[in-house]
Design an enzyme around this catalytic site. Structure first.
Site, PDB file in Angstrom:
ATOM      1  N   CYS A   1      59.794 -37.117  22.862  1.00 47.04           N
ATOM      2  CA  CYS A   1      58.511 -37.267  23.504  1.00 47.04           C
ATOM      3  C   CYS A   1      57.729 -35.826  23.301  1.00 47.04           C
ATOM      4  CB  CYS A   1      58.502 -37.436  25.004  1.00 47.04           C
ATOM      5  SG  CYS A   1      59.343 -38.840  25.535  1.00 47.04           S
TER       6      CYS A   1
ATOM      7  N   GLY B   1      53.639 -30.810  20.774  1.00 45.05           N
ATOM      8  CA  GLY B   1      54.715 -30.036  20.291  1.00 45.05           C
ATOM      9  C   GLY B   1      55.148 -28.554  20.720  1.00 45.05           C
ATOM     10  N   GLY B   2      54.432 -28.726  21.985  1.00 43.53           N
ATOM     11  CA  GLY B   2      54.883 -27.414  22.766  1.00 43.53           C
ATOM     12  C   GLY B   2      56.370 -26.864  22.630  1.00 43.53           C
ATOM     13  N   LYS B   3      57.463 -27.893  23.129  1.00 46.69           N
ATOM     14  CA  LYS B   3      58.656 -27.500  23.195  1.00 46.69           C
ATOM     15  C   LYS B   3      59.344 -27.829  22.004  1.00 46.69           C
ATOM     16  CE  LYS B   3      59.038 -28.656  27.967  1.00 46.69           C
ATOM     17  NZ  LYS B   3      57.735 -29.359  28.143  1.00 46.69           N
TER      18      LYS B   3
ATOM     19  N   CYS C   1      58.307 -32.770  34.693  1.00 49.93           N
ATOM     20  CA  CYS C   1      57.625 -31.761  35.298  1.00 49.93           C
ATOM     21  C   CYS C   1      56.884 -32.304  36.620  1.00 49.93           C
ATOM     22  CB  CYS C   1      56.433 -31.165  34.537  1.00 49.93           C
ATOM     23  SG  CYS C   1      55.140 -32.417  34.039  1.00 49.93           S
TER      24      CYS C   1
ATOM     25  N   ASP D   1      56.543 -39.030  19.053  1.00 54.65           N
ATOM     26  CA  ASP D   1      55.459 -39.288  20.207  1.00 54.65           C
ATOM     27  C   ASP D   1      54.919 -40.923  19.848  1.00 54.65           C
ATOM     28  OD1 ASP D   1      54.591 -37.432  22.649  1.00 54.65           O
ATOM     29  OD2 ASP D   1      53.409 -39.169  22.063  1.00 54.65           O
TER      30      ASP D   1
HETATM   31  C1  LIG Z   1      55.355 -34.620  29.397  1.00 54.75           C
HETATM   32  S1  LIG Z   1      54.618 -35.148  27.849  1.00 54.75           S
HETATM   33  C2  LIG Z   1      55.266 -33.902  26.274  1.00 54.75           C
HETATM   34  C3  LIG Z   1      54.813 -32.717  26.378  1.00 54.75           C
HETATM   35  C4  LIG Z   1      55.513 -31.953  25.074  1.00 54.75           C
HETATM   36  N1  LIG Z   1      57.006 -32.411  24.926  1.00 54.75           N
HETATM   37  C5  LIG Z   1      55.147 -30.635  25.033  1.00 54.75           C
HETATM   38  O1  LIG Z   1      56.203 -29.844  25.389  1.00 54.75           O
HETATM   39  O2  LIG Z   1      54.126 -30.130  24.949  1.00 54.75           O
HETATM   40  C6  LIG Z   1      55.172 -36.720  27.685  1.00 54.75           C
HETATM   41  C7  LIG Z   1      54.664 -37.263  26.235  1.00 54.75           C
HETATM   42  O3  LIG Z   1      55.261 -38.575  26.101  1.00 54.75           O
HETATM   43  C8  LIG Z   1      54.595 -39.524  25.267  1.00 54.75           C
HETATM   44  N2  LIG Z   1      54.949 -40.818  25.667  1.00 54.75           N
HETATM   45  C9  LIG Z   1      54.625 -41.685  26.632  1.00 54.75           C
HETATM   46  N3  LIG Z   1      55.056 -42.672  26.516  1.00 54.75           N
HETATM   47  C10 LIG Z   1      56.350 -42.715  25.292  1.00 54.75           C
HETATM   48  C11 LIG Z   1      56.971 -43.360  24.738  1.00 54.75           C
HETATM   49  N4  LIG Z   1      57.171 -44.778  25.135  1.00 54.75           N
HETATM   50  N5  LIG Z   1      57.548 -42.808  23.668  1.00 54.75           N
HETATM   51  C12 LIG Z   1      57.515 -41.922  23.084  1.00 54.75           C
HETATM   52  N6  LIG Z   1      56.475 -40.965  23.711  1.00 54.75           N
HETATM   53  C13 LIG Z   1      55.826 -41.327  24.884  1.00 54.75           C
HETATM   54  C14 LIG Z   1      53.072 -38.869  25.677  1.00 54.75           C
HETATM   55  O4  LIG Z   1      52.140 -39.244  24.659  1.00 54.75           O
HETATM   56  C15 LIG Z   1      53.378 -37.510  25.899  1.00 54.75           C
HETATM   57  O5  LIG Z   1      52.930 -36.795  24.850  1.00 54.75           O
END
Ligand SMILES: C[S@@+](CC[C@H](N)C(=O)[O-])C[C@H]1O[C@@H](n2cnc3c(N)ncnc32)[C@H](O)[C@@H]1O
Length: 441
Positions: free
Chosen positions: A271, A275-277, A388, A292
């Protein structure tokens, strides 16, 4: 109306939910409004501060204003927003003189709804400005002997359902700490690019900034508004050159608390979002690939990797609920979509836009992701689950449910969602392991 206030009111109109719209994401709405405008940098900064500050505190501001209005419900929404924004300035923007806030707001109310209400606006805002200290007193929010939930909701500007949830989940002391944190601006988080030779020297210079809140290599947190130039640091240049990145310090910290250096490679960030992490993991020297569900979020990853001087990071669009890895990953990171209740200081729109009924859908999605990730995990591999939020059903209970279905699952470590008074944000994380030894190439 002065342009920064006009932009702020336009953005708030788009972000806060109404009968016609569920409300937009605050940063996206602000980006669009600022791109359309010709504001100078000072006004852009003021518009941003007003939008975020108002969203953090509007529950409390509405309550304050209601004490000075005969019939608050009869005041049109547009007028209430103008009053609320002006009250925010009067009470929280030390650089703006109160008379200037009263002036623009009274003219704006006159324009929006005629002379009658402008007299009322003038009287109400002058009363707000007369004794700001009164609103710091808990008794102000308890005059009608409300329940504890109602009192906390008013005083800390947080919807009652979130206050009730936290009181039930973590008790009164932690709830107050979470409430206090979400009512304050989050610090500026920075990540030194540890892949660069000058990383240590830059880290030391940042750690020495006056007021630095947190400095554990490669992570720094400083208060917003920190003067980097005064310390001889050119922040825009450091960011552009890839020596430094902006990233919430709490978001970085949770990965280290979960033992990032020991995670078996390659790491699959399922997810990855923007791409922060993923980039943090790559800077830490780990092989990583990313996916993603929403392809546009991944679009900036090649540019970011190039900025940081990292090799290209393989990335593709895929749903983590239908994971089908061609080759096994040593570690699968699920930085799961969640209710975001742990990062309200940075994303204050979420507390007004989220509804309690959203949670069931999130729990189902998180459960499906955990299931798919566990199925794809090689023996000895790690599944790292991160949210979070401060919501047991999305955190510990999500792991308990997975453990209930897979008796062989091992809980290696857990980072509980406890208040962080320094960083002002709360993450949850767990590292799960499948029995066996990891033999991923
Ligand atoms: C908490 S954010 C991720 C933040 C990211 N890892 C960062 O550190 O910047 C959750 C992410 O899950 C993605 N997402 C939502 N449903 C999803 C799915 N079924 N499969 C994969 N990614 C999904 C969203 O698009 C979103 O970018």
């Amino acid at each position: 109306m002065p342009p920064a206030r006009r932009i702020a009111l336009t953005v708030l109109g788009r972000v806060l939910p109404s009968s016609k719209s569920p409300g937009q994401d605050v940063q996206a709405a602000l980006d669009v409004a600022l791109a359309d405008s010709t504001l100078d940098p000072r006004d852009r900064g003021l518009a941003t501060e007003l939008v975020y500050g108002y969203l953090r505190l509007c529950g409390r501001l509405d309550y304050i204003l209601a004490q000075f209005l005969k019939n608050p419900a009869a005041v049109p929404l547009a007028v209430r927003r103008i009053l609320g924004l002006a009250a925010y300035e009067i009470l929280h923007c030390a650089k703006v003189p109160a008379y200037a806030s009263v002036d623009w707001a009274v003219s704006a109310v006159r324009k929006a709804s005629g002379k009658g209400l402008s007299g009322m606006a003038n009287a109400v805002l002058r009363r707000v400005a007369a004794d700001p200290g009164a609103f710091e007193e808990p008794g102000f929010y308890r005059r009608d002997r409300p329940s504890e939930v109602v009192y906390l909701s008013r005083a800390f500007s947080c919807p009652e359902w979130i206050v009730s949830l936290w009181l039930g989940a973590c008790g009164p002391d932690e709830t107050r700490q979470h409430l206090a944190a979400q009512a304050e601006p989050a610090p500026l988080g920075l990540r030194v690019n540890r892949a660069r030779p000058e990383a240590k020297a830059l880290f030391d210079a940042l750690a020495a900034l006056p007021g630095a809140l947190y400095a554990v290599f490669p992570t720094i947190a400083v208060p917003t508004g920190t003067d980097f130039a005064a310390a001889g640091l050119n922040l825009p240049e450091l960011l552009a050159s890839g020596a430094l990145s902006r990233q919430s310090a709490a978001a970085q910290d949770v990965l280290y608390r979960l033992g990032l250096p020991e995670w078996p490679e390659p790491v699959f960030d399922a997810c990855a979002g923007r791409g922060g992490k993923t980039l943090l993991i790559a800077e830490a020297g780990k092989r990583v690939f990313a996916a993603d569900m929403h392809a546009p979020r991944l679009a900036g990853l090649p540019r970011e990797a190039a900025r940081l001087g990292l090799p290209p990071i393989p990335a593709f669009r895929a749903s983590a609920t239908k994971m089908a890895l061609a080759a096994p990953a040593g570690t699968i990171l699920l930085d799961a979509p969640c209710s975001g209740l742990g990062v309200l200081s940075r994303r204050p729109d979420a507390k007004w836009r989220r509804q309690p009924e959203d949670i069931a859908g999130l729990i189902r999605l998180q459960g499906a992701m955990l299931e798919a990730a566990y199925a794809n995990l090689a023996p000895g591999g790690r599944l790292v689950y991160v949210t979070c939020t401060i919501h047991p059903a999305e955190n510990e209970k999500a792991i308990d449910r997975l453990g209930g279905r897979h008796r062989d699952l091992i809980l290696d470590s857990e980072a509980p969602a406890v208040p962080d008074p320094v960083l002002g944000e709360t993450f949850y994380g767990a590292v799960l392991r499948k029995p066996g030894s990891c033999r991923v190439p």
